[in-house]
Enzyme design. Structure first.
Site, PDB file in Angstrom:
ATOM      1  N   TYR A  54       0.852  -1.184   0.000  1.00 58.66           N
ATOM      2  CA  TYR A  54       0.000   0.000   0.000  1.00 58.66           C
ATOM      3  C   TYR A  54       0.889   1.236   0.000  1.00 58.66           C
ATOM      4  O   TYR A  54       1.484   1.586   1.017  1.00 58.66           O
ATOM      5  CB  TYR A  54      -0.913   0.028   1.223  1.00 58.66           C
ATOM      6  CG  TYR A  54      -1.989  -1.033   1.259  1.00 58.66           C
ATOM      7  CD1 TYR A  54      -2.274  -1.827   0.159  1.00 58.66           C
ATOM      8  CD2 TYR A  54      -2.738  -1.236   2.419  1.00 58.66           C
ATOM      9  CE1 TYR A  54      -3.261  -2.789   0.205  1.00 58.66           C
ATOM     10  CE2 TYR A  54      -3.739  -2.195   2.479  1.00 58.66           C
ATOM     11  CZ  TYR A  54      -3.988  -2.972   1.368  1.00 58.66           C
ATOM     12  OH  TYR A  54      -4.980  -3.932   1.422  1.00 58.66           O
ATOM     13  N   LEU A  74     -18.833  -1.920   1.404  1.00 59.79           N
ATOM     14  CA  LEU A  74     -19.603  -0.807   0.840  1.00 59.79           C
ATOM     15  C   LEU A  74     -19.347  -0.650  -0.657  1.00 59.79           C
ATOM     16  O   LEU A  74     -19.647   0.393  -1.242  1.00 59.79           O
ATOM     17  CB  LEU A  74     -19.264   0.502   1.567  1.00 59.79           C
ATOM     18  CG  LEU A  74     -19.619   0.534   3.058  1.00 59.79           C
ATOM     19  CD1 LEU A  74     -19.203   1.866   3.670  1.00 59.79           C
ATOM     20  CD2 LEU A  74     -21.103   0.283   3.275  1.00 59.79           C
TER      21      LEU A  74
END
Length: 331
Positions: free
Chosen positions: A56, A206
């Site tokens: 990341y 989500l």
């Protein structure tokens, strides 16, 4: 904060986990101070599971977490770390590396960047097609035996790979995308996990913001990094998918919660062996997500949610076609 156990061999963690990727990578500009404040707020609220990856922003996320976690009781949180994704200095990915010697090398860097002497759950981010999973897992087992890792995890692999890995060393959990609009895991993967006593940490609950209740067609994907590449956000797909969100909003309003809280609660309601991860980048989004653990869904609620967003109703794959072949489950 309620707790859940990652499978029969894994740690006890908060019923909601914090995914830290968006604080460093993938979804547009971030605010370092706000990211650190969000981690602090999560810990103060009882969130104990924090998920990251060594790739990341090429270690930035681990360094950020080290700063945010400095001074905190190491026994008060659990670090889940993914490794093995290869990147260059640009935005692209360069494949996967699951060789045993690479596993130990990646781990050494993560321990240093995170400023810790152990990782709680260590997992290959994707399956390396050139290295048998038994060899990758065998190296992690050596690191568990040496005390550098506490538990073995997996990420985005199919049911057969789960079985092969579990035969080498007990798997605590599989991290995989699962949401109202990504339900392929229900076919083979989830039943296999339950047969073997393996938990699940569900990311993308989500849909990368698509079913958060905050996305709109006029928002577009400019500045949202990876979302711009996702087929579900493109062209007519996003317009259709947002009609599903509006149907879900009606159920949420009747339940007295937000769309995001309902979507998170739905994932949590699929079993006590599932821990949703929320990728909150700000305290505002974290504050909205946290109450989801207290949203109790009845059989009638679940039926209404299913009616609003039937399985398979979303349009577009969850990743670009080039990435779909490397996933443990489809849409």
């Amino acid at each position: 904060m309620k707790t859940r156990t990652l499978g029969t061999s894994g740690p006890v963690v908060s019923a909601l986990g914090l995914g830290a990727m968006g604080m460093s990578d993938a979804y547009g500009p971030t605010d370092r101070a706000e990211s650190i404040a969000t981690v602090h707020a999560a810990l103060d609220a009882g969130v104990t599971l924090i998920d990251t990856g060594d790739f990341y922003a090429m270690g930035h996320n681990e360094l950020l977490l080290a700063e945010a976690l400095r001074g905190r009781d190491r026994d008060g949180y659990r670090l889940s770390v993914k490794f093995g994704m290869l990147r260059g200095p640009g935005p692209g990915f360069g494949g996967h590396d699951g060789r045993p010697e690479a596993v130990k090398n990646f781990l050494a860097y993560s321990l240093t960047r995170l400023g810790t002497d152990h990782i709680d759950v260590y997992r290959p981010a994707r399956l390396d097609p050139d290295v048998p999973i038994e060899e990758t897992v065998g190296a992690i087992k050596e690191m568990i035996d040496a005390g550098y890792v506490r538990h073995l995890g997996l990420s985005e692999v199919d049911a057969a790979t789960v079985r092969r890995a579990h035969a080498v060393h007990p798997v605590a959990d599989l991290q995989i995308e699962y949401s109202l609009i990504s339900r392929a895991v229900e076919d083979d993967v989830l039943p296999t996990l339950r047969e073997l006593g393996i938990g699940m940490t569900a990311y993308g609950v989500l849909g990368r913001g698509l079913i958060s209740g905050h996305w709109s067609t006029d928002r577009g994907t400019a500045g949202d990094g990876r979302a711009a590449m996702m087929p579900r956000f493109s062209g007519e797909n996003v317009a259709h998918n947002l009609t599903l969100v509006e149907a879900l909003r009606g159920v949420a309003d009747a339940k007295g919660c937000t769309v995001a809280q309902l979507a998170i609660a739905w994932v949590a309601a699929q079993g006590e062996d599932i821990v949703p991860l929320v990728g909150a980048r700000t305290r505002k989004r974290l504050d909205e997500a946290l109450p989801a653990v207290d949203v109790a869904l009845t059989a009638d609620d679940l039926a209404e949610i299913e009616k609003a967003v039937p399985r398979g109703a979303a349009r577009g794959d969850r990743y670009p076609s080039a990435f779909m072949a490397n996933l443990g489950a489809g849409n």
